[in-house]
Design a protein around this motif. Structure first.
Motif, PDB file in Angstrom:
ATOM      1  N   HIS A   1       0.808  -1.233   0.000  1.00  0.00           N
ATOM      2  CA  HIS A   1       0.000   0.000   0.000  1.00  0.00           C
ATOM      3  C   HIS A   1       0.838   1.279   0.000  1.00  0.00           C
ATOM      4  O   HIS A   1       0.410   2.294  -0.517  1.00  0.00           O
ATOM      5  CB  HIS A   1      -1.002  -0.002   1.160  1.00  0.00           C
ATOM      6  N   ASP A   2       2.041   1.225   0.585  1.00  0.00           N
ATOM      7  CA  ASP A   2       2.860   2.446   0.659  1.00  0.00           C
ATOM      8  C   ASP A   2       4.058   2.429  -0.296  1.00  0.00           C
ATOM      9  O   ASP A   2       4.934   3.284  -0.198  1.00  0.00           O
ATOM     10  CB  ASP A   2       3.368   2.656   2.095  1.00  0.00           C
TER      11      ASP A   2
ATOM     12  N   LYS B   1       5.728   5.477  -2.182  1.00  0.00           N
ATOM     13  CA  LYS B   1       6.633   6.466  -1.567  1.00  0.00           C
ATOM     14  C   LYS B   1       8.010   6.485  -2.218  1.00  0.00           C
ATOM     15  O   LYS B   1       8.796   7.402  -1.968  1.00  0.00           O
ATOM     16  CB  LYS B   1       6.751   6.202  -0.054  1.00  0.00           C
TER      17      LYS B   1
ATOM     18  N   HIS C   1       1.543   9.032  -2.893  1.00  0.00           N
ATOM     19  CA  HIS C   1       1.856   7.603  -3.048  1.00  0.00           C
ATOM     20  C   HIS C   1       0.625   6.730  -3.251  1.00  0.00           C
ATOM     21  O   HIS C   1       0.725   5.660  -3.836  1.00  0.00           O
ATOM     22  CB  HIS C   1       2.695   7.096  -1.875  1.00  0.00           C
TER      23      HIS C   1
ATOM     24  N   HIS D   1      -6.123   5.010   1.194  1.00  0.00           N
ATOM     25  CA  HIS D   1      -5.813   4.765   2.601  1.00  0.00           C
ATOM     26  C   HIS D   1      -5.357   6.023   3.342  1.00  0.00           C
ATOM     27  O   HIS D   1      -5.465   6.110   4.556  1.00  0.00           O
ATOM     28  CB  HIS D   1      -4.788   3.622   2.750  1.00  0.00           C
ATOM     29  N   SER D   2      -4.846   7.033   2.619  1.00  0.00           N
ATOM     30  CA  SER D   2      -4.430   8.280   3.284  1.00  0.00           C
ATOM     31  C   SER D   2      -5.548   9.310   3.350  1.00  0.00           C
ATOM     32  O   SER D   2      -5.334  10.419   3.822  1.00  0.00           O
ATOM     33  CB  SER D   2      -3.256   8.916   2.528  1.00  0.00           C
TER      34      SER D   2
HETATM   35 FE   LIG Z   1       0.372   5.590   3.171  1.00  0.00          FE
END
Ligand SMILES: [Fe+2]
Ligand SMILES: O[C@H]1[C@H](O)[C@@H](O)[C@H](O)[C@@H](O)[C@H]1O
Ligand SMILES: [Fe+2]
Length: 314
Positions: free
Chosen positions: A150-151, A154, A223, A249-250
Motif C-alpha cells: 500500500h505504501d 513512496k 503515493h 488509505h491516506s
Molecule cells: Fe500511506
C-alpha cells in the motif's frame, strides 16, 4: 488491550457473490484467542514515542514541528493544476521496470517525514502492517498483499523517480477542485493554496457533482494514487476493495472524519468498509520492533506471483 475499529463494519449477507471473504468485527474474535498475542493483533495504546497515535496538536516536540511544516508546504502546493500535471507525467509509467519485491527492497531507503508515529524505513512498516492483518484475517491473502504494497508509491521521493519532495508524495490526502474540509489536519495552511480563493473550486461540490463516485474525483497527488495506477495499469488481479484501499488509505478526512461522503457512489460505500478494517492495521502496527524480512519473504513472494505479473512498469 484491543482497540476496536472506530467505524462500524458489516458482515456481507451473501458471501458467495463476493470475491473477498466476510468482514469480521473485533467482537467476533473469540475471547479465548485474545490472551495469545501470537494469534491476534493487539493494537497498542501509545505509539513508539510514547504518545497517542496521530496526535498533530503537540507543538513542543521537534518531530511534531517538522510534521506541521510538512503540512504547511503540502497544503500550499497541492492545487488542481499540480495534480493534473503529476497524474499525466507519472501515469506514463516510464520511469523504471521492476517487480514488486524489488520495489519493497527500494522502500528501505524511504523515511516518511509526515508521520508523527514512525521514523523507520518503509519496508518495516509494510511488513508490520501485512503481518498484523494476516493474524486476524488469515484467509484473505489479497488483504495481506494489499498491506504489503500500500505504501510502495513512496519511492517517488527517490532520485530514480525524479526525487519528488515529500509534500508531493506522503501525508494525508484530500480532493482538489472542491472546498478543503475542516477535518483535514492543519487545515489553516490551505489559506495559502491558490485554489482556496477560486470560486470554481471552493464550494462544497466544486467541479464535481453529488454521488459522482471517487474515481471521478482528483485527489491530492501522492503515493496512494500513484501505486493505484501502477497496480491497475500493470493488470493486477487484486479485488476491487484491495485497489480501493491502496488508492484511498491516506484519505483520513473520509475514512476517519466522515467528510466528503457526498462524492461517493454505491461501490465506494461497499469498499469503504474494507478500508475501515485495513486502517487499524496500517496505523496501530507502527512499531520499533522489526519483522525478519528473509523469514516472511517466501510467503509474500507467493502472493505477488498470484496477483501481479513478473515485471511491472513504474
Ligand atoms: Fe500511506
Ligand atoms: O503520515 C502518514 C503517512 O504518510 C502514511 O503513509 C499515509 O498513508 C498517511 O495518511 C499519513 O498521514
Ligand atoms: Fe501505511
Amino acid at each position: 488491550m484491543n482497540i476496536s475499529v472506530e467505524n462500524p463494519v458489516f458482515v456481507h449477507e451473501d458471501s458467495t457473490t463476493q470475491k473477498t471473504g466476510e468482514l469480521r468485527l473485533d467482537s467476533d474474535i473469540p475471547m479465548s484467542k485474545i490472551s495469545s498475542d501470537d494469534e491476534v493483533f493487539l493494537a497498542p495504546e501509545m505509539n513508539a514515542f510514547g504518545r497517542q497515535f496521530r496526535d498533530y496538536t503537540d507543538t513542543n516536540s521537534e518531530r511534531q514541528k517538522s510534521v506541521e511544516h510538512f503540512y504547511a508546504t503540502q497544503h500550499t502546493n497541492q492545487t488542481l493544476d499540480f495534480v493534473q500535471k503529476m497524474r499525466s507525467e507519472y501515469g506514463k509509467l516510464d520511469k523504471m521496470v521492476m517487480n514488486i519485491w524489488e520495489c519493497c527492497e527500494l522502500s528501505k531507503e524511504v523515511v516518511d517525514e509526515s508521520d508523527p508515529d514512525l521514523d523507520e524505513p518503509q519496508i518495516q512498516h509494510l511488513l508490520q502492517s501485512a503481518e498484523a492483518i494476516r493474524k486476524d484475517y488469515p484467509n484473505e491473502d489479497w488483504l495481506h498483499l494489499t498491506a504489503l504494497i500500500h505504501d510502495l508509491g513512496k519511492v517517488l521521493t527517490l532520485p530514480q523517480f525524479g526525487g519528488l519532495p515529500q509534500w508531493a508524495v506522503v501525508g494525508d490526502t484530500f480532493p482538489v477542485g472542491c472546498a478543503f474540509d475542516e477535518s483535514n489536519v492543519h487545515h489553516k495552511y490551505f489559506m495559502e493554496n491558490p485554489d482556496f480563493n477560486n470560486p470554481k473550486y471552493n464550494t462544497k461540490a466544486g467541479i464535481y457533482s453529488e454521488g459522482c463516485g471517487l474515481e471521478n474525483v482528483l485527489m491530492s497527488w501522492g503515493h496512494d494514487d500513484y501505486m493505484y495506477l501502477v497496480a491497475k495499469e500493470n493488470g493486477s488481479t487484486l479485488p476491487s476493495p484491495g485497489l480501493f484501499i491502496i488508492r484511498y488509505h491516506s484519505f483520513y478526512p473520509l475514512h476517519k472524519a466522515g467528510a466528503y461522503t457526498h462524492l461517493m457512489n454505491e461501490e465506494d460505500k461497499e469498499n469503504l468498509k474494507w478500508l475501515h478494517v485495513f486502517n487499524k492495521y496500517d496505523l496501530y502496527s507502527k512499531s520499533k520492533v522489526h519483522v525478519n524480512v528473509e523469514k516472511v519473504k517466501p510467503y509474500y513472494m507467493s502472493l505477488i506471483k498470484k496477483y501481479f505479473p513478473e515485471n511491472l512498469r513504474w
